[in-house]
Design a protein around this motif. Sequence first.
Motif, short mmCIF file in Angstrom:
data_model
loop_
_atom_site.label_atom_id
_atom_site.label_comp_id
_atom_site.label_asym_id
_atom_site.label_seq_id
_atom_site.Cartn_x
_atom_site.Cartn_y
_atom_site.Cartn_z
N ASN A 30 -69.58 19.88 14.34
CA ASN A 30 -68.45 19.03 14.01
C ASN A 30 -68.60 17.61 14.55
N SER A 31 -69.59 17.39 15.38
CA SER A 31 -69.85 16.06 15.90
C SER A 31 -70.84 15.28 15.03
N LEU A 32 -71.47 15.96 14.09
CA LEU A 32 -72.46 15.32 13.25
C LEU A 32 -71.81 14.40 12.22
N ASP A 33 -72.43 13.25 12.00
CA ASP A 33 -72.00 12.33 10.95
C ASP A 33 -72.71 12.72 9.65
N ALA A 34 -72.54 13.97 9.26
CA ALA A 34 -73.20 14.52 8.09
C ALA A 34 -72.48 15.79 7.68
N LEU A 35 -72.61 16.11 6.39
CA LEU A 35 -72.04 17.34 5.87
C LEU A 35 -72.91 18.53 6.28
N VAL A 36 -72.27 19.56 6.78
CA VAL A 36 -72.94 20.83 7.02
C VAL A 36 -72.08 21.92 6.40
N TYR A 37 -72.66 22.69 5.52
CA TYR A 37 -71.89 23.81 4.96
C TYR A 37 -72.80 25.01 4.74
N VAL A 38 -72.17 26.17 4.69
CA VAL A 38 -72.87 27.43 4.43
C VAL A 38 -72.15 28.12 3.28
N SER A 39 -72.92 28.60 2.31
CA SER A 39 -72.33 29.33 1.18
C SER A 39 -73.17 30.55 0.88
N ASP A 40 -72.51 31.57 0.35
CA ASP A 40 -73.20 32.79 -0.04
C ASP A 40 -74.18 32.47 -1.16
N LEU A 41 -75.41 32.94 -1.03
CA LEU A 41 -76.45 32.59 -1.99
C LEU A 41 -76.19 33.20 -3.37
N ASP A 42 -75.44 34.30 -3.42
CA ASP A 42 -75.17 34.97 -4.69
C ASP A 42 -73.81 34.61 -5.26
N THR A 43 -72.76 34.60 -4.42
CA THR A 43 -71.40 34.40 -4.93
C THR A 43 -70.94 32.95 -4.84
N TYR A 44 -71.67 32.12 -4.08
CA TYR A 44 -71.34 30.71 -3.87
C TYR A 44 -70.07 30.51 -3.04
N ASP A 45 -69.54 31.58 -2.46
CA ASP A 45 -68.36 31.44 -1.58
C ASP A 45 -68.72 30.57 -0.38
N LEU A 46 -67.83 29.62 -0.07
CA LEU A 46 -68.04 28.78 1.11
C LEU A 46 -67.68 29.57 2.36
N LEU A 47 -68.63 29.68 3.27
CA LEU A 47 -68.42 30.43 4.51
C LEU A 47 -68.18 29.50 5.70
#
Length: 329
Positions: A39-56
């Motif tokens: 949360n301190s990074l000046d950049a987007l970080v996201y994780v999503s399910d590789l099959d369902t595309y749900d944002l985790l």
Amino acid sequence: MLLVLPLIARLRTMTKIAPQHAETGSDTNHSQAIDTILNSLDALVYVSDLDTYDLLYLNDYGVSVWGEAKGKKCYQVLQSAQHSPCQFCTNPKLLDEKGNPAGVHVWEFQNTQNGRWYQCRDQAIHWTDGRLVRIEIATDITERKQMEQALIEAKSTAERLADTDELTQLYNRRAFFNLGRQIAQQTAQPLAFIMFDIDHFKRINDRWGHAMGDAALIHIARLTQTKLRTNDILARLGGEEFGLILPNTHHEQAWQVAESIRHGFDTQPLQLNGHSIHCTASFGISSLVLPQINHPDEAQTLLETLFNNADQAMMQAKRAGRNQVCDAV
């Protein structure tokens, strides 16, 4: 940003390999440490399910730019008006032929929601529950892309100016012969050269001044352009001398073009500041059917021959009384 993915992997590993008898508070501290870093990074970080595309997972930077992601697919949050997986999704590139993580994939992309450019580092990893997920770190590179585009435009402008006569905005002598060498590669095609020189141009400068002489050159350039096809090449070769390259043009057609231009000059004087300046020109034509070119030097020799022949024909027109068209002998 090169260190971010290894750092995340290390932190996750540290959590996974913590002793089973460790206190719950220790696990919580690890989780908070990771969350604080991301949360301190000046950049987007996201994780999503590789099959369902749900944002985790979506870090604070992502939430501040794209909004809350709870219960949504990655393409619903991060892209504009997207109701299904993106055509440009890199998920297929993140796994090898056996379905295992294939390492980091780096690419650049202009986001469809905010129009900004990002360098994206995508990787497939195993999530805490064992499933494969996509983790992406996207750094805003909009300013860099704008600078790159400005450099591209500056280079293009410089190249254009290097090939352009400043006064008339026609091609200059350099561009004339460079383009001519390219056209000379078109084997078995007829090619014609027309050279013309404004008659008694010095008299215009002497009587009306150089500003009026410049206006006359521009007038001549514009009149000539109205008589040409889009693929014809018109250049100011220097002073009051102009050249024309007419691709796929037989001698008789070139004569008609030259005579049309000559007649236009003779019947359409320059009207400026209450003055009427009558300009005529002498024309020379040379032509041939292009032979097989086996070496760049052959193209240069051919062009010089056409040029010299047209120039000699133009001088013949001047000796014969000017304001006329002559053929190369």
